[in-house]
Design a protein around this motif. Structure first.
Motif, PDB file in Angstrom:
ATOM      1  N   ARG A  11      -5.504  39.677  11.153  1.00 50.73           N
ATOM      2  CA  ARG A  11      -6.517  38.892  11.883  1.00 50.73           C
ATOM      3  C   ARG A  11      -5.979  37.509  12.249  1.00 50.73           C
ATOM      4  O   ARG A  11      -6.171  37.033  13.366  1.00 50.73           O
ATOM      5  N   ILE A  14      -3.529  37.782  15.138  1.00 50.59           N
ATOM      6  CA  ILE A  14      -4.209  38.052  16.420  1.00 50.59           C
ATOM      7  C   ILE A  14      -4.828  36.749  16.931  1.00 50.59           C
ATOM      8  O   ILE A  14      -4.656  36.380  18.099  1.00 50.59           O
ATOM      9  N   LEU A  32      -8.135  41.628  25.625  1.00 53.48           N
ATOM     10  CA  LEU A  32      -8.109  42.341  24.335  1.00 53.48           C
ATOM     11  C   LEU A  32      -9.461  43.012  24.060  1.00 53.48           C
ATOM     12  O   LEU A  32      -9.513  44.112  23.512  1.00 53.48           O
ATOM     13  N   LEU A  78      -0.109  42.316  21.985  1.00 48.49           N
ATOM     14  CA  LEU A  78      -0.258  42.723  20.577  1.00 48.49           C
ATOM     15  C   LEU A  78       1.017  43.256  19.947  1.00 48.49           C
ATOM     16  O   LEU A  78       1.082  43.420  18.727  1.00 48.49           O
ATOM     17  N   TRP A  94      -5.890  47.745  17.966  1.00 50.41           N
ATOM     18  CA  TRP A  94      -6.583  47.464  19.243  1.00 50.41           C
ATOM     19  C   TRP A  94      -8.054  47.169  19.021  1.00 50.41           C
ATOM     20  O   TRP A  94      -8.621  46.272  19.653  1.00 50.41           O
ATOM     21  N   ALA A  97      -8.337  43.780  17.274  1.00 47.48           N
ATOM     22  CA  ALA A  97      -8.028  42.669  18.188  1.00 47.48           C
ATOM     23  C   ALA A  97      -9.263  42.300  19.014  1.00 47.48           C
ATOM     24  O   ALA A  97      -9.552  41.111  19.231  1.00 47.48           O
TER      25      ALA A  97
END
Ligand code: CCH
Length: 286
Positions: A11, A14, A32, A78, A94, A97
């Motif tokens: 996290r 990201i 995203l 990513l 994914w 994100a």
């Protein structure tokens, strides 16, 4: 490399990549969110096919769907996170994100649970054409979202994601942003939908959308035909009105429905652990 299962570390990484001064409005966040949505939005409840499991967009059959044009940018953003935390699956990365981007752009906290697999089960592959077409109307929207198992209230709440990001002529053919601050999650999209006069405009490429010149932003804002169908349809409209008035209610409903979206097709046992199809024959690993 982090410890397998250290989602807090993922996290953080990201969140750290969202700031992209050279890209669009300066943030990777909106694209995203769209990646997370398109990875999950192929789900068909009737046949239990599609959905975020398998991260099928890595392959041409799904990644090359014209509806997914431009999402390679999101996947490229990513890639360093995937390299650093190689234990996480693409399907988890994914969806996570999207959740992190929503929160970082001042949106609600969306519940996210790990366990998606990158195993591609051939029998679950979605055909193209499962994602919505912005040129159409209310019947089409219902057809697409009822197939996933959503109701009218959930459809309107989910559509509020169009507070974020923009349309790109070279991706969808549509052009422009819905709101003048498209990297901050809010209910402005619903307020503008109701309060402005939207004029139909035919772009040079022949695509039709609706526009309004926004004096504060000194730019032309846009709505897709599907966006304005939410205002003209008598069953969608009360939800648009509610979300335009009540930002907290919108945030709560959006968080609930986005969490449901990214769980479509994911089977969990009583402890929340995913029961996946890795042991089935006929699929392949990346
Ligand atoms: Fe969307 N969306 N979307 N959308 N969308 C586009 C961009 C974003 C439709 C069409 C389009 C959802 C529902 C719908 C985002 C999130 C969600 C674009 C422009 C089109 C066209 C793509 C381009 O040119 O780059 C239609 C039609 C529907 C439903 O009927 C839902 C649901 C979500 C998420 C919950 C986000 C975010 C973007 C901005 C992407 C970016 O790159 O800025």
């Amino acid at each position: 490399m982090s410890k397998p299962g250290d989602y807090a570390a993922v996290r953080r990484d990201i969140a750290a990549l969202l700031h992209q001064p050279e890209y669009d409005d300066g943030s990777a966040g909106p694209v995203l969110v769209r990646l997370a949505w398109h990875s999950a939005g192929t789900y068909d409840a009737g046949t239990d096919t599609g959905g975020s499991n398998g991260a099928g967009m890595r392959y041409e059959a799904e990644g090359g769907d014209p509806a997914n044009a431009g999402l390679q940018h999101a996947r490229v953003f990513l890639e360093p996170v995937k390299s650093k935390h190689s234990w996480i699956t693409y399907a988890d990365l994914w969806t996570l994100a999207g959740v992190v981007a929503i929160k970082e752009m001042s949106g609600p906290e969306v519940q996210w649970r790990p366990g998606r697999t990158d195993f591609v089960d051939d029998s679950k592959l979605p055909p193209r054409g499962r994602l919505p077409d912005g040129a159409q109307g209310a019947d089409h929207i219902r057809h697409i979202f009822y197939r996933m198992g959503f109701n009218d209230q959930e459809i309107v709440a989910l559509s509020g994601a169009h507070n974020l990001g923009r349309c790109h002529s070279d991706r969808s053919g549509f052009h422009g942003a819905w709101v003048n601050n498209p990297t901050r999650f809010s209910n402005t999209y619903f307020r503008l939908m109701l309060s402005r006069t939207w004029k139909e405009k035919k772009l040079e490429n022949g695509v039709r959308q609706f526009v309004h010149y926004d004096e504060d932003a000194d730019e032309e804002l846009m709505m897709l035909p599907t966006d304005l169908a939410l205002v003209s349809d008598p069953s969608f409209r009360p939800w648009v009105e509610l979300y335009a008035k009540d930002k907290d209610r919108f945030f709560a409903d959006f968080a609930a429905v986005f969490a449901k979206l990214i769980e479509l097709g994911i089977k969990r046992d009583a402890n929340g652990r995913v029961i996946n199809s890795d042991n089935l024959k006929g699929g392949y690993h990346s």
